[in-house]
Enzyme design. Structure first.
Site, PDB file in Angstrom:
ATOM      1  N   ARG A   1     -19.254 -17.775  39.808  1.00  0.00           N
ATOM      2  CA  ARG A   1     -18.921 -16.443  39.592  1.00  0.00           C
ATOM      3  C   ARG A   1     -18.422 -16.310  41.174  1.00  0.00           C
ATOM      4  O   ARG A   1     -17.847 -15.108  40.697  1.00  0.00           O
ATOM      5  CB  ARG A   1     -20.255 -16.178  39.189  1.00  0.00           C
ATOM      6  CG  ARG A   1     -21.743 -16.086  39.441  1.00  0.00           C
ATOM      7  CD  ARG A   1     -22.866 -14.755  38.731  1.00  0.00           C
ATOM      8  NE  ARG A   1     -23.994 -15.565  39.642  1.00  0.00           N
ATOM      9  CZ  ARG A   1     -24.477 -14.078  39.685  1.00  0.00           C
ATOM     10  NH1 ARG A   1     -24.652 -12.734  38.943  1.00  0.00           N
ATOM     11  NH2 ARG A   1     -25.747 -14.549  39.779  1.00  0.00           N
TER      12      ARG A   1
ATOM     13  N   GLU B   1     -18.352  -3.802  24.182  1.00  0.00           N
ATOM     14  CA  GLU B   1     -16.774  -5.320  24.841  1.00  0.00           C
ATOM     15  C   GLU B   1     -16.094  -4.760  24.300  1.00  0.00           C
ATOM     16  O   GLU B   1     -15.055  -5.512  24.541  1.00  0.00           O
ATOM     17  CB  GLU B   1     -18.188  -5.835  23.857  1.00  0.00           C
ATOM     18  CG  GLU B   1     -19.027  -6.201  26.083  1.00  0.00           C
ATOM     19  CD  GLU B   1     -20.348  -5.641  25.667  1.00  0.00           C
ATOM     20  OE1 GLU B   1     -20.736  -5.949  26.797  1.00  0.00           O
ATOM     21  OE2 GLU B   1     -20.291  -5.156  24.864  1.00  0.00           O
TER      22      GLU B   1
ATOM     23  N   HIS C   1       0.725  -1.421  -0.077  1.00  0.00           N
ATOM     24  CA  HIS C   1      -0.222   0.045   0.284  1.00  0.00           C
ATOM     25  C   HIS C   1       0.879   2.013   0.269  1.00  0.00           C
ATOM     26  O   HIS C   1       0.996   1.924   1.419  1.00  0.00           O
ATOM     27  CB  HIS C   1      -1.095   0.019   1.282  1.00  0.00           C
ATOM     28  CG  HIS C   1      -1.665  -0.961   1.248  1.00  0.00           C
ATOM     29  ND1 HIS C   1      -1.302  -2.444   1.657  1.00  0.00           N
ATOM     30  CD2 HIS C   1      -3.185  -1.251   1.105  1.00  0.00           C
ATOM     31  CE1 HIS C   1      -2.696  -3.343   1.520  1.00  0.00           C
ATOM     32  NE2 HIS C   1      -3.583  -2.280   1.429  1.00  0.00           N
TER      33      HIS C   1
ATOM     34  N   GLY D   1     -11.247   6.202   6.774  1.00  0.00           N
ATOM     35  CA  GLY D   1     -12.148   4.728   6.256  1.00  0.00           C
ATOM     36  C   GLY D   1     -12.199   4.017   7.575  1.00  0.00           C
ATOM     37  O   GLY D   1     -13.246   3.908   8.043  1.00  0.00           O
TER      38      GLY D   1
ATOM     39  N   HIS E   1      -5.637   1.671  -4.051  1.00  0.00           N
ATOM     40  CA  HIS E   1      -5.213   0.905  -2.947  1.00  0.00           C
ATOM     41  C   HIS E   1      -4.700   0.542  -3.028  1.00  0.00           C
ATOM     42  O   HIS E   1      -5.236  -0.981  -4.213  1.00  0.00           O
ATOM     43  CB  HIS E   1      -6.348   1.235  -1.950  1.00  0.00           C
ATOM     44  CG  HIS E   1      -6.719   0.844  -1.197  1.00  0.00           C
ATOM     45  ND1 HIS E   1      -6.338   1.643   0.400  1.00  0.00           N
ATOM     46  CD2 HIS E   1      -6.105  -1.078  -0.324  1.00  0.00           C
ATOM     47  CE1 HIS E   1      -5.997   1.004   1.758  1.00  0.00           C
ATOM     48  NE2 HIS E   1      -6.785  -0.577   0.771  1.00  0.00           N
TER      49      HIS E   1
ATOM     50  N   HIS F   1      -2.540  -1.358   6.921  1.00  0.00           N
ATOM     51  CA  HIS F   1      -1.728  -1.821   6.048  1.00  0.00           C
ATOM     52  C   HIS F   1      -0.502  -0.788   5.751  1.00  0.00           C
ATOM     53  O   HIS F   1      -0.616  -0.919   4.518  1.00  0.00           O
ATOM     54  CB  HIS F   1      -3.185  -1.456   5.164  1.00  0.00           C
ATOM     55  CG  HIS F   1      -3.356   0.129   4.778  1.00  0.00           C
ATOM     56  ND1 HIS F   1      -4.681  -0.086   6.456  1.00  0.00           N
ATOM     57  CD2 HIS F   1      -3.891   0.868   4.186  1.00  0.00           C
ATOM     58  CE1 HIS F   1      -5.408   0.943   5.875  1.00  0.00           C
ATOM     59  NE2 HIS F   1      -4.636   2.105   4.906  1.00  0.00           N
TER      60      HIS F   1
END
Length: 492
Positions: free
Chosen positions: A340, A390, A53, A174, A280, A95
């Site tokens: 737990r 998360e 790239h 992007g 690209h 990249h």
């Protein structure tokens, strides 16, 4: 600029008070030559591998030159990339790896001839960065993940280590469409991470189309400010504006800083390539000679070099945790104890046994169900509430791991599935994170299938090098916590 109707004029630095800054000398001629050399390396490397790239590298050449070689940028020891006192760069747009390798060649750590082994099967200089290289802390390239890791590193340095390290993360425009970026943006502002700088490379072009905002830097600025970041717009190819912005960033207190850099993809790589679609992920091929001739011809000094600014403290590696030992449990024989609850008790016991304060715990607003709250109550300075996000929880935990900590990350087992890619990339990053999934299987009962962790065991078993344990009672849950703490790597 092409499509100038979409692009407002580049704004000056916002709220900039030069009186608050030290007068710093900048060698813009040499920085310009280094930026050009980084572009040259990127073209030559990708030509040698016939893939890569180069245009994505070119848009950040000036940014990289300043970060690596100007006093306004990073303080680091180029001979000792693992020093705990170094400032760090997370190249989230992985990249663009060739220009990262080029920078470490220009500072003398890599041999320049080795750059031409890019993407070869027997080379550690891979298409996207991995920690096989000493100067890479985490693998990047699955977009949208680098800022969360940088948040974890910055939080650890500021609030646990109490160190002066600064962290920089370069995002592609992007990838800023990824929701995980904005989970991280929220986290950084909530915790006032003023040792963190996020640089948006707004080069307008994606892989198959222009990005959704193209060059509308005003919109990026408004979004960053809405998330609580001090935001500066710069011309990403103007060395003075970049230096001024980075110097200003160091004066901002109690806010992370976003630098929105307006750039051109393929900058200085001929008119056929610069700011044009369909380049690209492609070497320049027939355009290489013209691009290289132009870049080399523009050098004021082909042997230009600069010495990075080293940190003030001695170079030393991160400390390694000792063997952890949780005292023998005293659960009553025959008494029913939820695993737990035993996990919470064991985590608390581990915290007391951890004299070096290596163990930290993270949760996403479920700590009163996962029982990570037991640790949080006992050791609030080593607990991080990451809220209901998360993907960011896992990225932040990964960042803690790069700082030598032993993070325990707790959630309902079902909710780790949404962070699977972060966990997958964590394995490539040689992540040291412990995952505790509660409310497993059908045991959640009345709450229904959306809360049931039915895929968790299969998911974690696909992760290379992972350890999966399923405790059957309180005693085995306690021992599982101890085993997890002592096993360097991913444990579920």
């Amino acid at each position: 600029l092409k499509d100038s109707s979409l692009s407002p004029p580049c704004q000056k630095l916002q709220n900039f008070n030069s009186d608050t800054l030290k007068m710093t000398e900048h060698d813009f001629d040499t920085l310009g030559d280094i930026a050009a050399k980084l572009r040259i390396h990127s073209i030559e490397m990708t030509n040698a591998s016939n893939s890569g790239h180069p245009t994505s590298c070119s848009s950040i050449a000036e940014l990289m030159a300043v970060l690596f070689f100007d006093p306004s940028g990073m303080k680091y020891d180029p001979t000792n990339p693992r020093s705990k006192h170094n400032d760090k760069l997370i190249l989230s747009k992985g990249h663009a790896a060739p220009i990262l390798y080029a920078a470490w060649a220009e500072n003398g750590f890599l041999k320049k001839e080795d750059l031409l082994t890019l993407r070869k099967i027997d080379s550690d200089i891979e298409g996207h960065p991995t920690p096989k290289l000493e100067f890479v802390d985490v693998a990047t390239g699955s977009l949208g993940q680098g800022l969360s890791v940088a948040c974890g590193m910055a939080y650890c340095s500021k609030n646990v280590e109490k160190s002066a390290n600064r962290y920089y993360c370069i995002l592609g425009d992007g990838e800023s469409a990824e929701g995980s970026i904005w989970e991280a943006m929220n986290f950084a502002s909530v915790y006032s991470l003023d040792n963190l700088v996020c640089i948006f490379d707004v080069n307008r072009l994606g892989q198959s189309d222009p990005t959704c905002l193209e060059h509308r830097t005003d919109v990026y600025k408004k979004r960053c400010e809405a998330f609580g970041w001090h935001t500066i717009i710069v011309d990403g190819h103007n060395l003075k504006e970049i230096c001024d912005a980075l110097e200003q960033a160091k004066t901002i207190k109690d806010q992370p800083v976003a630098i929105v850099a307006k750039t051109l993809k393929g900058k200085s790589m001929t008119d056929t390539v610069e700011d044009e679609m369909n380049w690209h992920g492609k070497p320049l091929g027939a355009q290489s000679d013209a691009a290289l001739t132009g870049l080399k011809g523009g050098l004021k000094n082909a042997d230009a070099s600069m010495t990075p600014t080293k940190p003030e403290n001695d170079a030393e590696p991160l400390a390694k945790h000792p063997e952890f030992k949780i005292p023998t449990t005293n659960y009553e024989l025959g008494k029913a104890v939820a695993t737990r609850n035993a996990y919470g008790d064991a985590l608390k016991a581990l915290g007391h046994a951890d004299e070096g304060k290596f163990v930290v715990a993270l949760d996403g607003d479920t700590k009163n169900s996962t029982m990570a709250g037991v640790f949080a109550k006992e050791f609030p300075e080593r607990f991080v509430e990451c809220f209901i996000a998360e993907q960011n929880v896992v990225g932040v935990a990964t960042g803690f791991g790069t700082r030598g900590r032993v993070p325990f990350c707790s959630a309902f087992a079902a909710f780790f599935t949404r962070a699977f890619d972060q966990i997958r990339m964590g394995a490539i990053s040689q992540m040291n994170v412990k995952f505790s999934g509660s409310h497993c299987g059908v045991s959640i009962g009345e709450d229904g299938p959306s809360q049931m962790g039915l895929e968790d065991l299969a998911m974690f078993r696909t992760i290379p090098g992972s350890m999966v344990m399923y405790p059957s009672d309180a005693v085995s849950a306690t021992r599982a916590v101890e085993i997890a703490a002592n096993n360097d790597g991913i444990v579920f």
